[in-house]
Design a protein around this motif. Sequence first.
Motif, mmCIF file in Angstrom:
data_model
loop_
_atom_site.group_PDB
_atom_site.id
_atom_site.type_symbol
_atom_site.label_atom_id
_atom_site.label_comp_id
_atom_site.label_asym_id
_atom_site.label_seq_id
_atom_site.Cartn_x
_atom_site.Cartn_y
_atom_site.Cartn_z
ATOM 1 N N GLY A 120 0.735 -1.255 0.000
ATOM 2 C CA GLY A 120 0.000 0.000 0.000
ATOM 3 C C GLY A 120 0.761 1.299 0.000
ATOM 4 O O GLY A 120 0.487 2.147 -0.824
ATOM 5 N N LEU A 121 1.699 1.506 0.895
ATOM 6 C CA LEU A 121 2.276 2.847 1.025
ATOM 7 C C LEU A 121 3.098 3.237 -0.192
ATOM 8 O O LEU A 121 3.929 2.476 -0.669
ATOM 9 N N GLN A 127 6.582 1.848 -0.804
ATOM 10 C CA GLN A 127 7.523 1.868 0.305
ATOM 11 C C GLN A 127 7.657 0.482 0.911
ATOM 12 O O GLN A 127 6.668 -0.179 1.218
ATOM 13 N N LEU A 128 8.879 0.050 1.090
ATOM 14 C CA LEU A 128 9.129 -1.261 1.680
ATOM 15 C C LEU A 128 9.407 -1.121 3.165
ATOM 16 O O LEU A 128 9.998 -0.147 3.598
ATOM 17 N N GLY A 129 9.007 -2.123 3.914
ATOM 18 C CA GLY A 129 9.454 -2.186 5.304
ATOM 19 C C GLY A 129 8.594 -1.400 6.231
ATOM 20 O O GLY A 129 8.039 -0.353 5.895
ATOM 21 N N GLY A 130 8.456 -1.929 7.435
ATOM 22 C CA GLY A 130 7.715 -1.205 8.430
ATOM 23 C C GLY A 130 6.292 -1.694 8.577
ATOM 24 O O GLY A 130 5.359 -1.077 8.059
ATOM 25 N N PRO A 165 4.323 0.994 11.222
ATOM 26 C CA PRO A 165 3.564 2.157 10.726
ATOM 27 C C PRO A 165 2.300 1.758 9.965
ATOM 28 O O PRO A 165 1.312 2.502 9.996
ATOM 29 N N GLN A 166 2.327 0.621 9.302
ATOM 30 C CA GLN A 166 1.113 0.147 8.618
ATOM 31 C C GLN A 166 -0.012 -0.101 9.620
ATOM 32 O O GLN A 166 -1.149 0.313 9.415
ATOM 33 N N GLN A 176 -1.410 3.063 11.035
ATOM 34 C CA GLN A 176 -2.357 3.723 10.134
ATOM 35 C C GLN A 176 -3.753 3.139 10.259
ATOM 36 O O GLN A 176 -4.749 3.853 10.255
ATOM 37 N N TRP A 210 4.570 4.049 17.645
ATOM 38 C CA TRP A 210 5.142 2.776 17.216
ATOM 39 C C TRP A 210 6.658 2.815 17.276
ATOM 40 O O TRP A 210 7.279 3.878 17.184
#
Lengths: 413, 413
Positions: free
Chosen positions: B259-260, B268-271, B274-275, B278, B290
């Motif tokens: 998604g991001l 955007q990869l990773g994280g 933060p997903q 959201q 987070w």
Amino acid sequence: MANALYAQSGGVTAVINATACGLIETARLHPTEIQKVFAGHNGILGILEEDLIDTSFETPEAIAALKYTPGGAFGSCRYKLKGIAENRTEYERLLNIFAAYDIRYFFYNGGGDSQDTVHKVAEFAKLQNYSLTCIGIPKTIDNDLPFTDNCPGFGSVAKYVAISTLEASLDVASMASSSTKVFIFEVMGRHAGWIAAAAGLVGKTPNDPPHLILFPEIPFHEDNFCQRVQETVAKAGYCVVVASEGIRDQSGKFLAESGLTDAFGHSQLGGVAPQLAQMVKQKLGLKYHWAVADYLQRSARHIASRVDLEQSYALGKAAVEYALQGQNAIMPIIVRDSQEPYQWHIDVIPLSKVANQENKMPKHFIREDGYGITNVCREYIAPLIAGEAYPPYQNGLPQYVKLLNRRATKGRI
Amino acid sequence: MANALYAQSGGVTAVINATACGLIETARLHPTEIQKVFAGHNGILGILEEDLIDTSFETPEAIAALKYTPGGAFGSCRYKLKGIAENRTEYERLLNIFAAYDIRYFFYNGGGDSQDTVHKVAEFAKLQNYSLTCIGIPKTIDNDLPFTDNCPGFGSVAKYVAISTLEASLDVASMASSSTKVFIFEVMGRHAGWIAAAAGLVGKTPNDPPHLILFPEIPFHEDNFCQRVQETVAKAGYCVVVASEGIRDQSGKFLAESGLTDAFGHSQLGGVAPQLAQMVKQKLGLKYHWAVADYLQRSARHIASRVDLEQSYALGKAAVEYALQGQNAIMPIIVRDSQEPYQWHIDVIPLSKVANQENKMPKHFIREDGYGITNVCREYIAPLIAGEAYPPYQNGLPQYVKLLNRRATKGRI
């Protein structure tokens, strides 16, 4: 006979409970002057709601254990009292609560806003001819209070950030030849770079990690940053970046708020580290990893600084002693007597002097290129992370105390 | 007279150098059998490039200090040798290097892929009639190697994650009434949830933090997750989530990849954290924070597990002892003898048995609702984080050793 009231305010730290410990232990040595120490449940909000904790139910062992327990044992809050003119009823409510519980000593443990609040409470009590001794006790990981050598809570975050940077750098260095080339570590600091600066204690030269420190005080320049990363990777084989969460671009906009949107087109808040990682990937094509310490850094009691712990305790103790001496509307502060060995003592300043001042990093603490700290800065921070003060462990985990937090019977007003 | 060669492989840990320490110290006790211990600079890549470190230049003090120094002291790499049929020249190159440096003992310290590699090297040496003793030494924070009770490196990550979860939870709990309601802590674990599971040691009941643990083994369901967060906040006042980086949605897609997009439309990869944050914000409107521990967790030697450290050292020691007994193509493993008190000993298994097996979390280790661990899991992990083993400190920072890493003179082949 009178009672005291203690409240924690704002973001908690690894050692704010050590201040509570110093305060309560000292108060208990003076039972004829202070009968009971009440604590506001969740800070001043609890006071306004007549939600008070009666700490006299806690055993001496439980109170002593506060010295090694992170977080806010009585609860804290983010709530700023307005001015007296704007919200007089709130101040009246406070004084009514104080009167109902025979509270003649008010200790408020927090940052700049809290010092402002306790100052106003002191003024209002005087206006109302209510006899009240008000003491502000400093606390903030941001290290931005004026006059005091440093702020309790900062030394422990600084130690955590320095050690984490050192350890992660060893990891990255081991793997860089075939894996991650750039590691980005995001730390707290929305307006001042003190916490990021602590990472600078690790490297002795600009060629040691952390190679680049990003301060809120220095406008972020993407091209220059990318160039520096590239040069560092070329020279050292890898690059460790420590970034303050509050860095801003040339237009003053927080990087953490710029650009990213999710699948629904909502902009994503938070996370400077992933933003920087994207730049590194897109502009330089380098393999990256990033970490965001967030609350881990300010709650890391397991690796708190002994100096920070001792100062936090001493301030709680001094607060009671000054109060019993009749000092009112003051804040105890830490004064640095000598640098090597680091020696300090507690002094006081009037709260009227503290309010609405912010102690940012001085210009000469930041290296001329904007990406590191100077020796003066190193000398200032180094003693604040000195010494370890490990909590007791059982079965591999720290034995943090959970207080009874028995409430005082409600309904007195 | 013969020499030994040691190499570190794959992601490093807080205690992989303790294995190196056990190995080198034990080899030095047998100077008639092992003249020198060489180490591959940056692992097997260094061996292939004839870039060998001569560890005989290191003082006994420096070698002893490896026991408390995180990262990979000789460098590690991510590089998997292909099969012998596919890349015979690489194996020939290895044996030529071994012959040129009189290497008759090969110790390879890594995870599943590395055990496969050392097994192939052993087979190739036999084919070529080159007398070589090959020992694989386990190491991986992922805890996914078969047969061994646990994997060296895991206990220390587990301890770090459990303590960080405990500390951050105290922070969140203190502030929840007026501030952050949901805290999300992302930890490593791409395929197996062992590391996230360690956070489960902290809470005793599903009402204690961490309230929700997300495992890669359990497909992630957004609605159900949001509902659980909401219920937890309603009941406990806040919610602490520990998420494995490798959680996937119902279709098997990594959440971290979904998604991001940035301002340029790049994904955007990773994280995962933060997903999830959201989702919490958009679906529940709750205030969140987070953290992503990333390399901090696997390099946190400052809070390593004593049990993990002792096992890591013991495996390095045992590797040399087995080698000198003539055991070839084996991997020393940890065997659990008793649960309370936790007792263990070192045994061996043939490398042929180890290759290409992954030890995921058993189903009965995950709570039926998919968001926590069972008592069986708790009993398995708990002893692995037991005991502290602090490094020495100077001026507030751990005194990690930097080896000389003097290279053997090149050009022998």
